[in-house]
Design a protein around this motif. Structure first.
Motif, PDB file in Angstrom:
ATOM      1  N   ARG A   1     121.150  30.595 -70.997  1.00  0.00           N
ATOM      2  CA  ARG A   1     120.070  30.470 -69.898  1.00  0.00           C
ATOM      3  C   ARG A   1     118.854  31.205 -70.053  1.00  0.00           C
TER       4      ARG A   1
ATOM      5  N   TYR B   1     131.019  34.119 -70.693  1.00  0.00           N
ATOM      6  CA  TYR B   1     130.284  34.561 -69.649  1.00  0.00           C
ATOM      7  C   TYR B   1     128.930  35.054 -70.416  1.00  0.00           C
TER       8      TYR B   1
ATOM      9  N   GLU C   1     126.618  31.912 -71.499  1.00  0.00           N
ATOM     10  CA  GLU C   1     126.223  31.279 -70.423  1.00  0.00           C
ATOM     11  C   GLU C   1     124.795  32.016 -70.220  1.00  0.00           C
ATOM     12  N   LYS C   2     125.029  33.369 -70.457  1.00  0.00           N
ATOM     13  CA  LYS C   2     123.542  34.326 -69.961  1.00  0.00           C
ATOM     14  C   LYS C   2     122.589  33.930 -71.186  1.00  0.00           C
TER      15      LYS C   2
ATOM     16  N   TYR D   1     126.056  22.315 -74.327  1.00  0.00           N
ATOM     17  CA  TYR D   1     124.754  22.871 -74.046  1.00  0.00           C
ATOM     18  C   TYR D   1     123.614  22.160 -74.650  1.00  0.00           C
TER      19      TYR D   1
END
Length: 98
Positions: free
Chosen positions: A57, A50, A53-54, A17
């Protein structure tokens, strides 16, 4: 010793990331993720990906700080709970309508 096969090293996430390790430590301190320490290496469980990732973002694309992310995630949980409750109520209502 704990098996690490279901875990991802934090360093791997940092590289993937392009984030500092401090970001993940900050998430951990704020209770947004849970970091496990095995042989002095920090890991997160792969089931958390998951959620991460949220979070990433929101942080990168929307420039939301960690406090803001905490608020957004709490609101999303509340919306989810309300939707579940609404679904149950609708199902109960259907029983009485027939």
């Amino acid at each position: 010793m704990m098996s690490t096969e279901n875990f991802i090293p934090i360093n791997t996430l940092c590289q993937h990331y392009k984030l500092e390790i401090g970001f993940f430590n900050n998430l951990n301190e704020n209770g947004l993720i849970e970091i496990q320490l095995v042989d002095n290496i920090q890991y997160i469980h792969k089931d958390s990906i998951y959620e991460i990732e949220k979070i990433v973002r929101m942080h990168k694309e929307l420039d939301v700080n960690i406090e803001g992310i905490d608020i957004v995630l709490n609101l999303l949980q509340k919306i989810d709970a309300l939707q579940t409750e609404l679904h149950k109520v609708r199902n109960r209502l259907l029983l009485y309508e027939n």
